[in-house]
Design a protein around this motif. Structure first.
Motif, PDB file in Angstrom:
ATOM      1  N   LYS A 135     -15.480  -0.642  22.175  1.00 41.36           N
ATOM      2  CA  LYS A 135     -14.407   0.346  22.234  1.00 41.36           C
ATOM      3  C   LYS A 135     -14.387   1.192  20.972  1.00 41.36           C
ATOM      4  O   LYS A 135     -14.095   2.395  21.015  1.00 41.36           O
ATOM      5  CB  LYS A 135     -13.068  -0.374  22.415  1.00 41.36           C
ATOM      6  CG  LYS A 135     -11.877   0.563  22.491  1.00 41.36           C
ATOM      7  CD  LYS A 135     -10.581  -0.224  22.637  1.00 41.36           C
ATOM      8  CE  LYS A 135      -9.371   0.716  22.657  1.00 41.36           C
ATOM      9  NZ  LYS A 135      -8.097  -0.031  22.747  1.00 41.36           N
ATOM     10  N   ASP A 136     -14.686   0.571  19.827  1.00 40.44           N
ATOM     11  CA  ASP A 136     -14.665   1.271  18.536  1.00 40.44           C
ATOM     12  C   ASP A 136     -15.964   1.006  17.795  1.00 40.44           C
ATOM     13  O   ASP A 136     -16.542  -0.090  17.889  1.00 40.44           O
ATOM     14  CB  ASP A 136     -13.503   0.773  17.657  1.00 40.44           C
ATOM     15  CG  ASP A 136     -12.188   0.721  18.410  1.00 40.44           C
ATOM     16  OD1 ASP A 136     -11.782   1.773  18.937  1.00 40.44           O
ATOM     17  OD2 ASP A 136     -11.575  -0.369  18.469  1.00 40.44           O
ATOM     18  N   ILE A 137     -16.402   2.013  17.032  1.00 38.85           N
ATOM     19  CA  ILE A 137     -17.498   1.839  16.079  1.00 38.85           C
ATOM     20  C   ILE A 137     -17.025   2.431  14.753  1.00 38.85           C
ATOM     21  O   ILE A 137     -16.733   3.631  14.664  1.00 38.85           O
ATOM     22  CB  ILE A 137     -18.796   2.532  16.537  1.00 38.85           C
ATOM     23  CG1 ILE A 137     -19.250   1.997  17.891  1.00 38.85           C
ATOM     24  CG2 ILE A 137     -19.892   2.315  15.497  1.00 38.85           C
ATOM     25  CD1 ILE A 137     -20.542   2.629  18.395  1.00 38.85           C
ATOM     26  N   PHE A 138     -16.935   1.570  13.725  1.00 41.43           N
ATOM     27  CA  PHE A 138     -16.495   1.986  12.394  1.00 41.43           C
ATOM     28  C   PHE A 138     -17.677   1.861  11.435  1.00 41.43           C
ATOM     29  O   PHE A 138     -18.418   0.866  11.488  1.00 41.43           O
ATOM     30  CB  PHE A 138     -15.345   1.119  11.882  1.00 41.43           C
ATOM     31  CG  PHE A 138     -14.100   1.202  12.737  1.00 41.43           C
ATOM     32  CD1 PHE A 138     -13.864   2.304  13.547  1.00 41.43           C
ATOM     33  CD2 PHE A 138     -13.156   0.175  12.711  1.00 41.43           C
ATOM     34  CE1 PHE A 138     -12.713   2.379  14.328  1.00 41.43           C
ATOM     35  CE2 PHE A 138     -12.009   0.249  13.485  1.00 41.43           C
ATOM     36  CZ  PHE A 138     -11.793   1.353  14.297  1.00 41.43           C
TER      37      PHE A 138
ATOM     38  N   MET B  13     -12.743   4.427  19.656  1.00 39.61           N
ATOM     39  CA  MET B  13     -12.534   5.240  18.468  1.00 39.61           C
ATOM     40  C   MET B  13     -13.788   5.218  17.591  1.00 39.61           C
ATOM     41  O   MET B  13     -14.381   4.164  17.387  1.00 39.61           O
ATOM     42  CB  MET B  13     -11.330   4.707  17.665  1.00 39.61           C
ATOM     43  CG  MET B  13     -11.048   5.486  16.393  1.00 39.61           C
ATOM     44  SD  MET B  13      -9.871   4.650  15.321  1.00 39.61           S
ATOM     45  CE  MET B  13      -8.452   4.492  16.376  1.00 39.61           C
ATOM     46  N   ILE B  14     -14.144   6.376  17.097  1.00 42.20           N
ATOM     47  CA  ILE B  14     -15.272   6.496  16.180  1.00 42.20           C
ATOM     48  C   ILE B  14     -14.725   6.867  14.810  1.00 42.20           C
ATOM     49  O   ILE B  14     -13.934   7.815  14.669  1.00 42.20           O
ATOM     50  CB  ILE B  14     -16.273   7.558  16.666  1.00 42.20           C
ATOM     51  CG1 ILE B  14     -16.813   7.180  18.046  1.00 42.20           C
ATOM     52  CG2 ILE B  14     -17.411   7.713  15.672  1.00 42.20           C
ATOM     53  CD1 ILE B  14     -17.562   5.867  18.088  1.00 42.20           C
ATOM     54  N   TYR B  15     -15.130   6.118  13.775  1.00 41.25           N
ATOM     55  CA  TYR B  15     -14.662   6.380  12.413  1.00 41.25           C
ATOM     56  C   TYR B  15     -15.851   6.248  11.469  1.00 41.25           C
ATOM     57  O   TYR B  15     -16.666   5.323  11.609  1.00 41.25           O
ATOM     58  CB  TYR B  15     -13.571   5.384  12.029  1.00 41.25           C
ATOM     59  CG  TYR B  15     -13.028   5.587  10.639  1.00 41.25           C
ATOM     60  CD1 TYR B  15     -12.000   6.491  10.401  1.00 41.25           C
ATOM     61  CD2 TYR B  15     -13.567   4.899   9.563  1.00 41.25           C
ATOM     62  CE1 TYR B  15     -11.508   6.687   9.111  1.00 41.25           C
ATOM     63  CE2 TYR B  15     -13.079   5.087   8.275  1.00 41.25           C
ATOM     64  CZ  TYR B  15     -12.052   5.984   8.046  1.00 41.25           C
ATOM     65  OH  TYR B  15     -11.581   6.190   6.783  1.00 41.25           O
ATOM     66  N   PRO B  16     -15.964   7.166  10.493  1.00 38.09           N
ATOM     67  CA  PRO B  16     -15.130   8.336  10.193  1.00 38.09           C
ATOM     68  C   PRO B  16     -15.508   9.543  11.061  1.00 38.09           C
ATOM     69  O   PRO B  16     -16.381   9.436  11.918  1.00 38.09           O
ATOM     70  CB  PRO B  16     -15.439   8.600   8.722  1.00 38.09           C
ATOM     71  CG  PRO B  16     -16.862   8.161   8.582  1.00 38.09           C
ATOM     72  CD  PRO B  16     -17.021   6.966   9.497  1.00 38.09           C
ATOM     73  N   THR B  17     -14.868  10.674  10.793  1.00 39.46           N
ATOM     74  CA  THR B  17     -15.154  11.884  11.572  1.00 39.46           C
ATOM     75  C   THR B  17     -16.575  12.382  11.329  1.00 39.46           C
ATOM     76  O   THR B  17     -17.136  13.095  12.159  1.00 39.46           O
ATOM     77  CB  THR B  17     -14.153  12.996  11.213  1.00 39.46           C
ATOM     78  OG1 THR B  17     -14.159  13.216   9.793  1.00 39.46           O
ATOM     79  CG2 THR B  17     -12.749  12.613  11.653  1.00 39.46           C
ATOM     80  N   SER B  18     -17.158  11.998  10.217  1.00 33.88           N
ATOM     81  CA  SER B  18     -18.541  12.401   9.898  1.00 33.88           C
ATOM     82  C   SER B  18     -19.556  11.385  10.411  1.00 33.88           C
ATOM     83  O   SER B  18     -20.703  11.355   9.950  1.00 33.88           O
ATOM     84  CB  SER B  18     -18.704  12.570   8.381  1.00 33.88           C
ATOM     85  OG  SER B  18     -18.381  11.341   7.717  1.00 33.88           O
TER      86      SER B  18
ATOM     87  N   PHE C  48     -19.085  10.025  23.069  1.00 31.27           N
ATOM     88  CA  PHE C  48     -19.042   8.560  23.140  1.00 31.27           C
ATOM     89  C   PHE C  48     -18.066   8.123  24.232  1.00 31.27           C
ATOM     90  O   PHE C  48     -16.957   8.633  24.325  1.00 31.27           O
ATOM     91  CB  PHE C  48     -18.609   8.028  21.774  1.00 31.27           C
ATOM     92  CG  PHE C  48     -18.451   6.542  21.693  1.00 31.27           C
ATOM     93  CD1 PHE C  48     -19.532   5.724  21.428  1.00 31.27           C
ATOM     94  CD2 PHE C  48     -17.208   5.955  21.849  1.00 31.27           C
ATOM     95  CE1 PHE C  48     -19.382   4.348  21.331  1.00 31.27           C
ATOM     96  CE2 PHE C  48     -17.037   4.589  21.758  1.00 31.27           C
ATOM     97  CZ  PHE C  48     -18.133   3.785  21.498  1.00 31.27           C
ATOM     98  N   SER C  49     -18.470   7.195  25.088  1.00 30.99           N
ATOM     99  CA  SER C  49     -17.627   6.716  26.178  1.00 30.99           C
ATOM    100  C   SER C  49     -17.358   5.225  26.014  1.00 30.99           C
ATOM    101  O   SER C  49     -18.239   4.457  25.608  1.00 30.99           O
ATOM    102  CB  SER C  49     -18.297   6.981  27.532  1.00 30.99           C
ATOM    103  OG  SER C  49     -17.550   6.403  28.580  1.00 30.99           O
ATOM    104  N   GLU C  50     -16.120   4.818  26.340  1.00 32.08           N
ATOM    105  CA  GLU C  50     -15.755   3.401  26.300  1.00 32.08           C
ATOM    106  C   GLU C  50     -15.806   2.769  27.685  1.00 32.08           C
ATOM    107  O   GLU C  50     -15.712   1.551  27.815  1.00 32.08           O
ATOM    108  CB  GLU C  50     -14.328   3.254  25.748  1.00 32.08           C
ATOM    109  CG  GLU C  50     -14.109   3.911  24.409  1.00 32.08           C
ATOM    110  CD  GLU C  50     -12.635   3.969  24.049  1.00 32.08           C
ATOM    111  OE1 GLU C  50     -11.844   3.318  24.776  1.00 32.08           O
ATOM    112  OE2 GLU C  50     -12.276   4.644  23.087  1.00 32.08           O
ATOM    113  N   SER C  51     -15.931   3.595  28.738  1.00 31.54           N
ATOM    114  CA  SER C  51     -15.872   3.105  30.116  1.00 31.54           C
ATOM    115  C   SER C  51     -17.218   2.527  30.552  1.00 31.54           C
ATOM    116  O   SER C  51     -18.239   3.230  30.540  1.00 31.54           O
ATOM    117  CB  SER C  51     -15.469   4.244  31.059  1.00 31.54           C
ATOM    118  OG  SER C  51     -15.635   3.869  32.408  1.00 31.54           O
TER     119      SER C  51
END
Length: 841
Positions: free
Chosen positions: A383-386, A1-6, A38-41
């Motif tokens: 998996k995620d970048i916030f 998951m990438i946060y925020p949308t911007s 962006f890929s998590e695999s």
């Protein structure tokens, strides 16, 4: 998951996407860039990275990869799915050229070794090529003007032949009418035939249009010129127009027939064009990677990473254009002790740039782009970048600046995990410092408990204290030059940073009384804390510089010690080899001496001790003794052997004397004659057989012949004529000593030259610009020196060019006995422009 949308806008990835697009050859590749995500695999990321890295090698090393005619013809292909639809001639021409490009790409990869570009070859294996379609299109299409050939069908050939005939007749008739009109003054002398609505006409002034029989097909915008189609050619033009319609119908018929042949393969063709788009996309990524000096670091299927000399790609390009240097970033996140880096330091010191660099580079890598850092670095997978960076206040959503930060923190706390990377800029700001700092500390404590990874920037002292005392969080400081009062833009891990607020305010020019009052208000304890931080930074930099100097000197000392130890080992090895060879040579000389002595005794026996023969044999023996004595360290053994043989012969002679009387006595007398008649040494008289040396020289020689005032002398293997007044007679014992000293000096001098050459020889050689013969001889000479100096490997820089010089050099290496192998250098060291040669000495 990438946060925020911007997120992409915050880290400026949209700019990266545009730069990659600029390297695309077609719309096919640009569409792939737009879909880059962006890929998590782990497997998918590694595959994309390997494909891009292999294409980077192609861009650097190969010059025959096909890059022409990446043309998108998907829309015409989809259109002809419907029966009766067809592709226009220009579209058919584009289809042919792009299919040939796809075919050329497949041939390029299939011509390589199985292990070369293996990841890209996997894509090629799934592509279909259609040679029969290309042959069919080439048969009917004229590639010079992208239209059907006259020979595409018999009917088309007949129509175009008749059209050419009609056009010639119309042109001839119009020229005749125009000529008459010019003679009658009805048109200007420079007027020529024009075309209006596909019909040939004559431009004529409006006042004269009634004077030429014909149809007015058009007139100029001003109405002053009319375009008349003479009656005499109307019928011909009508026939010509009908032929044009017939031509168009025949062309459509042929194109429909071609479309019918293509239609069964449309799905496979669309897949082939998808392959072309992928190749264009990967090539664009590789070209962009080259422009930012990107590489493929080691990648682990975990979150820990260690970056060495990473750079912000956009900042690199910007500084490169301005001929400025970018300060690289070295940072490590590892579990459990250093998962979160808390960066503090002065404003405008590079904290936010450091944060953006981490976010952008990690996002680029997981999007399949090569990253700008040292190839010894290692990457992790998240998996995620916030990210919480910048002002997200919104009137529509009733959010203030601080409220937006808290909203982001709520999302972080809710969705974070051990595979999450958080990036927070100016943590805790936007509200009252003590309250904001307390909330920030609580949030950070919870995030650390969740096991997240992250980079956070702050000015809050309580967070710095927390980082120093909490497992998993580590302080980091942006370095500052307190002498020049300016930031250094370097990250230093394991120490908190000072904001240098008073120093920066003083540099800007704020009055001293204001600064003094501020210090009193904040309290001496806080001022001392900040002062101590600055002193720690200063002292740390000082001792690090000292440590670096010591490390450099230690390395130099270690290199010198290693070189001297190697030289000592080589010297011992050479000494043993010289001794071994000397012993072997001495043994050989001794064996030869024994044979010569036995031969002399046998001659004496065979001649029954005849005086002249005995004298000659003894003289030959003496000459042999003098020659061998100068070349061996075992002359004492030879003398003892001769004495033993003489004593044994004397005893035999005494026994023979009793048996044979006077004959034996005479033989014994002759055998002792040389000892009784031995003359005193005369150094002024030079005769044949004497040992001499040149004045000022040490090497002795033997006089072979005397010719008046000149003598023929043999110095070793060299025979020369010398005036006798330049010669100095020496004794045989002195000659032996001088010859032995000379040989020892020669060996010692040769060994010294070898040692000196080992210190100066370079393993690399540059033969660019040389002719083939000159280059080969230079390489041979260099290899000889390399073997003498015991080098295990040399590098030959011949450049790429046409490859002719490289091929000739490798043919020579193939027949050189002490060359074990040769290959291209690593791509980062020059690739096929350099040949690395392994030697066996």
């Amino acid at each position: 998951m990438i946060y925020p949308t911007s997120f992409e806008d915050k880290i400026k990835f949209s700019k990266i996407r545009e730069l990659v697009k600029n390297n695309c050859l077609s719309q096919l590749g640009k569409e792939k860039v737009d879909t880059m995500t962006f890929s998590e695999s782990y497997d998918e990321i590694i595959l994309q990275q390997n494909q891009t890295f292999e294409f980077k090698r192609i861009c650097i090393e190969e010059d025959k990869f096909p890059v022409g005619y990446f043309i998108d013809v998907r829309e015409p292909l989809v259109r002809i799915r419907t029966e009766g639809r067809f592709m226009e001639e220009k579209e058919l021409f584009d289809l042919l050229r792009s299919m040939q490009t796809i075919n050329a790409i497949c041939r390029f990869f299939n011509s390589k070794e199985p292990e070369e570009y293996s990841h890209l070859k996997e894509l090629v294996a799934q592509v279909s090529v259609f040679p029969f379609l290309m042959d069919g299109i080439e048969y009917i299409l004229d590639k010079k003007n992208a239209r059907l050939k006259d020979s595409a069908s018999a009917e088309l050939s007949r129509i175009r032949s008749e059209m050419a005939s009609k056009q010639t007749a119309v042109s001839r008739k119009l020229n005749s009418i125009l000529k008459e009109a010019k003679q009658d003054g009805l048109v200007d002398p420079d007027v020529s035939i024009s075309i209006r609505d596909g019909r040939a006409v004559i431009p004529i002034p409006a006042g004269n249009k009634r004077k030429i029989s014909g149809i007015v097909q058009d007139e100029s915008a001003t109405g002053k010129t009319s375009f008349i189609e003479p009656t005499a050619v109307v019928e011909l033009n009508n026939e010509l127009r009908e032929l044009e319609y017939a031509e168009r119908r025949e062309v459509m018929r042929i194109l429909i027939a071609v479309a019918d042949k293509i239609r069964p393969y449309i799905d496979e063709l669309l897949e082939s064009y998808n392959f072309m788009g992928i190749m264009d996309f990967i090539r664009a990524k590789a070209k962009f990677g080259i422009s930012i000096n990107a590489t493929l670091p080691t990648c682990k299927n975990q979150q820990d990473f260690e970056w060495i000399d990473a750079t912000h790609p956009l900042l690199f390009l910007q500084h490169q254009a301005a001929n400025k240097e970018v300060i690289p970033l070295t940072i490590e996140l590892s579990s459990p002790s250093q998962r979160i880096i808390l960066i503090s330091g002065p404003n405008a010191g590079g904290k936010s740039v450091c944060l953006q660099t981490v976010g952008l580079v990690q996002y680029m890598f997981q999007c399949g782009l090569l990253v700008p850092m040292n190839e010894g670095s290692s990457m992790g997978i998240f998996k995620d970048i916030f990210m919480d960076m910048g002002d997200e206040q919104s009137i529509e959503n009733d959010l203030s600046t601080y409220s937006s930060h808290l909203f982001n923190m709520k999302h972080f706390l809710r969705f974070s995990s051990k595979k999450t990377l958080i990036l927070i800029d100016e943590f805790g700001t936007g509200t009252e410092p003590m309250l904001g700092g307390a909330i920030a500390e609580s949030v950070l404590e919870q995030l650390n408990t969740e096991g997240v990874y992250g980079v956070i920037t702050t000015h809050y002292t309580n967070l710095k204290h927390m980082a120093a005392q909490t497992e998993g969080i580590e302080n980091g400081a942006m370095l500052f030059d307190t002498g020049r009062i300016q930031p250094l833009y370097k990250l230093q891990i394991a120490q908190p940073g000072s904001s240098f607020a008073f120093e920066i305010a003083r540099k800007i020019g704020l009055p001293e009384n204001i600064l003094h009052a501020a210090k009193e208000k904040i309290g001496q304890e806080h001022v001392d804390y900040d002062k101590n931080l600055r002193e720690i930074v200063r002292d740390k930099r000082y001792w690090e510089q000292k440590r670096d100097k010591i490390r450099i000197n230690d390395k130099k000392l270690a290199d010198v010690l290693e070189r001297y130890q190697l030289e000592l080992q080589n010297a011992k090895k050479e000494r043993k080899e010289i001794i071994r060879e000397a012993k072997a040579e001495a043994e050989s000389l001794l064996n030869n001496a024994n044979k010569e002595i036995e031969k002399t005794i046998r001659q004496i026996k065979e001649t029954q001790a005849e005086k002249e023969k005995t004298k000659e044999a003894r003289k030959n023996l003496e000459l042999f003794k003098e020659k061998t004595a100068a070349q061996t360290e075992n002359d004492a053994k030879i003398e003892r052997k001769i004495q033993q043989i003489q004593e044994r012969e004397k005893r035999k002679a005494d026994k023979a004397n009793k048996a044979s009387g006077n004959l034996s006595a005479q033989a014994n007398s002759n055998a002792q004659a040389p000892k009784e008649k031995k003359k005193a040494f005369d150094k002024f008289t030079i005769e044949k057989g004497d040992v001499v040396k040149l004045a000022g020289q040490s090497l002795p020689g033997e006089v072979m012949e005397i010719k008046g005032k000149e003598a023929i002398v043999a110095f070793g293997s060299i025979i020369t004529t010398v005036k006798t007044n330049r010669l100095e007679k020496i004794s045989k014992n002195a000659a032996k000593k001088q010859l032995l000293d000379h040989n020892q000096f020669t060996v010692s001098n040769a060994a010294e030259k070898v040692r000196q050459r080992k210190l100066t020889i370079k393993p690399d050689i540059d033969i660019r610009g040389m002719r083939v013969e000159e280059a080969i001889q230079t390489v041979i000479n260099h290899l000889d020196e390399a073997i003498m100096c015991e080098l295990p490997e040399v590098k030959i820089l011949h450049g790429k060019g046409t490859g002719a010089l490289r091929e000739m050099i490798r043919q020579q290496l193939a027949i050189t006995p002490f060359v074990t192998s040769y290959k291209d250098a690593h791509i980062q060291e020059g690739g096929s422009g350099i040949t690395v040669v392994k030697l066996d000495w």
